[in-house]
Scaffold this motif. Sequence first.
Motif, PDB file in Angstrom:
ATOM      1  N   ARG A  82      -3.604   3.134  -2.687  1.00 39.95           N
ATOM      2  CA  ARG A  82      -2.350   2.512  -3.118  1.00 39.95           C
ATOM      3  C   ARG A  82      -1.566   1.997  -1.907  1.00 39.95           C
ATOM      4  N   ARG A  83      -1.595   2.754  -0.813  1.00 36.26           N
ATOM      5  CA  ARG A  83      -0.827   2.372   0.374  1.00 36.26           C
ATOM      6  C   ARG A  83      -1.515   1.305   1.209  1.00 36.26           C
ATOM      7  N   VAL A  84      -2.842   1.277   1.168  1.00 37.20           N
ATOM      8  CA  VAL A  84      -3.587   0.390   2.068  1.00 37.20           C
ATOM      9  C   VAL A  84      -4.329  -0.707   1.318  1.00 37.20           C
ATOM     10  N   THR A  85      -5.259  -0.320   0.460  1.00 28.30           N
ATOM     11  CA  THR A  85      -6.212  -1.279  -0.085  1.00 28.30           C
ATOM     12  C   THR A  85      -5.558  -2.319  -0.970  1.00 28.30           C
ATOM     13  N   THR A  86      -4.626  -1.928  -1.811  1.00 33.60           N
ATOM     14  CA  THR A  86      -4.002  -2.882  -2.726  1.00 33.60           C
ATOM     15  C   THR A  86      -3.355  -4.014  -1.958  1.00 33.60           C
ATOM     16  N   GLU A  87      -2.641  -3.681  -0.900  1.00 35.54           N
ATOM     17  CA  GLU A  87      -1.979  -4.708  -0.098  1.00 35.54           C
ATOM     18  C   GLU A  87      -2.976  -5.621   0.578  1.00 35.54           C
ATOM     19  N   ARG A  88      -4.076  -5.057   1.073  1.00 34.66           N
ATOM     20  CA  ARG A  88      -5.025  -5.852   1.843  1.00 34.66           C
ATOM     21  C   ARG A  88      -5.888  -6.751   0.959  1.00 34.66           C
ATOM     22  N   ARG A  89      -6.045  -6.428  -0.311  1.00 29.31           N
ATOM     23  CA  ARG A  89      -6.987  -7.182  -1.138  1.00 29.31           C
ATOM     24  C   ARG A  89      -6.388  -8.409  -1.798  1.00 29.31           C
ATOM     25  N   ARG A  90      -5.113  -8.613  -1.670  1.00 30.69           N
ATOM     26  CA  ARG A  90      -4.532  -9.780  -2.312  1.00 30.69           C
ATOM     27  C   ARG A  90      -5.200 -11.048  -1.776  1.00 30.69           C
ATOM     28  N   GLY A  91      -5.736 -11.856  -2.674  1.00 30.99           N
ATOM     29  CA  GLY A  91      -6.388 -13.082  -2.255  1.00 30.99           C
ATOM     30  C   GLY A  91      -7.851 -12.920  -1.921  1.00 30.99           C
ATOM     31  N   GLY A  92      -8.362 -11.692  -1.905  1.00 30.23           N
ATOM     32  CA  GLY A  92      -9.771 -11.477  -1.632  1.00 30.23           C
ATOM     33  C   GLY A  92     -10.114 -11.616  -0.162  1.00 30.23           C
ATOM     34  N   GLU A  93     -11.424 -11.645   0.110  1.00 31.37           N
ATOM     35  CA  GLU A  93     -11.917 -11.711   1.482  1.00 31.37           C
ATOM     36  C   GLU A  93     -12.135 -13.156   1.894  1.00 31.37           C
ATOM     37  N   ALA A  94     -11.636 -13.513   3.079  1.00 33.29           N
ATOM     38  CA  ALA A  94     -11.754 -14.893   3.552  1.00 33.29           C
ATOM     39  C   ALA A  94     -13.165 -15.168   4.052  1.00 33.29           C
ATOM     40  N   ASP A  95     -13.667 -16.367   3.768  1.00 34.43           N
ATOM     41  CA  ASP A  95     -14.941 -16.811   4.318  1.00 34.43           C
ATOM     42  C   ASP A  95     -14.794 -16.946   5.833  1.00 34.43           C
ATOM     43  N   PRO A  96     -15.721 -16.359   6.627  1.00 32.24           N
ATOM     44  CA  PRO A  96     -15.560 -16.371   8.088  1.00 32.24           C
ATOM     45  C   PRO A  96     -15.403 -17.763   8.686  1.00 32.24           C
ATOM     46  N   ALA A  97     -16.198 -18.720   8.223  1.00 34.68           N
ATOM     47  CA  ALA A  97     -16.107 -20.072   8.775  1.00 34.68           C
ATOM     48  C   ALA A  97     -14.763 -20.708   8.437  1.00 34.68           C
TER      49      ALA A  97
END
Length: 312
Positions: free
Chosen positions: A158-173
Amino acid sequence: MDSAAIDRFEVGRGRLASLAYRLLGSAADAEDAVQDTFLRWQAADREHIEVPEAWLTKVLTHLCLDRLRSAQARHERAAGAWLPEPLLEGDPMLGPAETFEQRESVSLAVLILMERLSPVERAVYVLREAFSYPHAEIARILDITESASQQHVHRARRRVTTERRRGGEADPASARRVVEEFLAAAVSGRTERLVELLTDDVTAVSDGAGLARRLLRYTTRERVASFVRAGFKPTPAKRRLAGGSPVIHTALVNGSPAVLAVVDGRVVGAVAFAVRDGKVASLCGIAAADRLGRLNEAWRQHEPDAPVISAW
């Protein structure tokens, strides 16, 4: 100690090191914890250890918890001057990276967010998210109940993952292109374009070129853009501090796109970016020499791409 016992430890050394790094955020401290674990293994009655991997994991985890709870660590981290130690792409200490959760758990942004967790919450989060341990095994490692393990990981997520996942994972390129465009705007002084490339909730943190007693923190797009513009503006004083005129490279640091300032083959500063929905969501700037030692060791063996800025 016989060679078989040494070999058994060495087989798991990499896993132990990557676990310790995620728990402590410091490569140097992680190496110390692994060495202390080896000394415990050396002194143990190994004939009565049924599952060496489980025994070693438990010993290492508790050594790391002791470090996190120590008076010195509490003082350093509470003083607001602590940042994780960045690692260059390919460093074995980064550990498993097959899943989004594993990659996320070692990013600088999440290592900073994990400072909000208690030592036990941090351990449960890392063991579950990065190493996929079942709650029953986590409970045995930490000497808690399965129910407590589930509660700890729920709070940590709740403190970490929810905040970080907004928008999903960016494509490296794509993320790299955003960072390169951001860098071009910063160097050219195009503050309006910098603001456009930042998310509404952007944050920035810096150790102030290694000179600040406390971390410098910025929020709002305008304040972050001003900070970045000032930071990337070359001056004679900055060149003296860096020991010369840096060349600027892009790289991957802790799985995220980053900009590295390099003088005579030595990294003197690193800025790691988190990119979300085509914009920069957070920046982490590190220039303290004692936080760049392992990254520099890796950089000396690295064949970088051509610099994005060859004369700064």
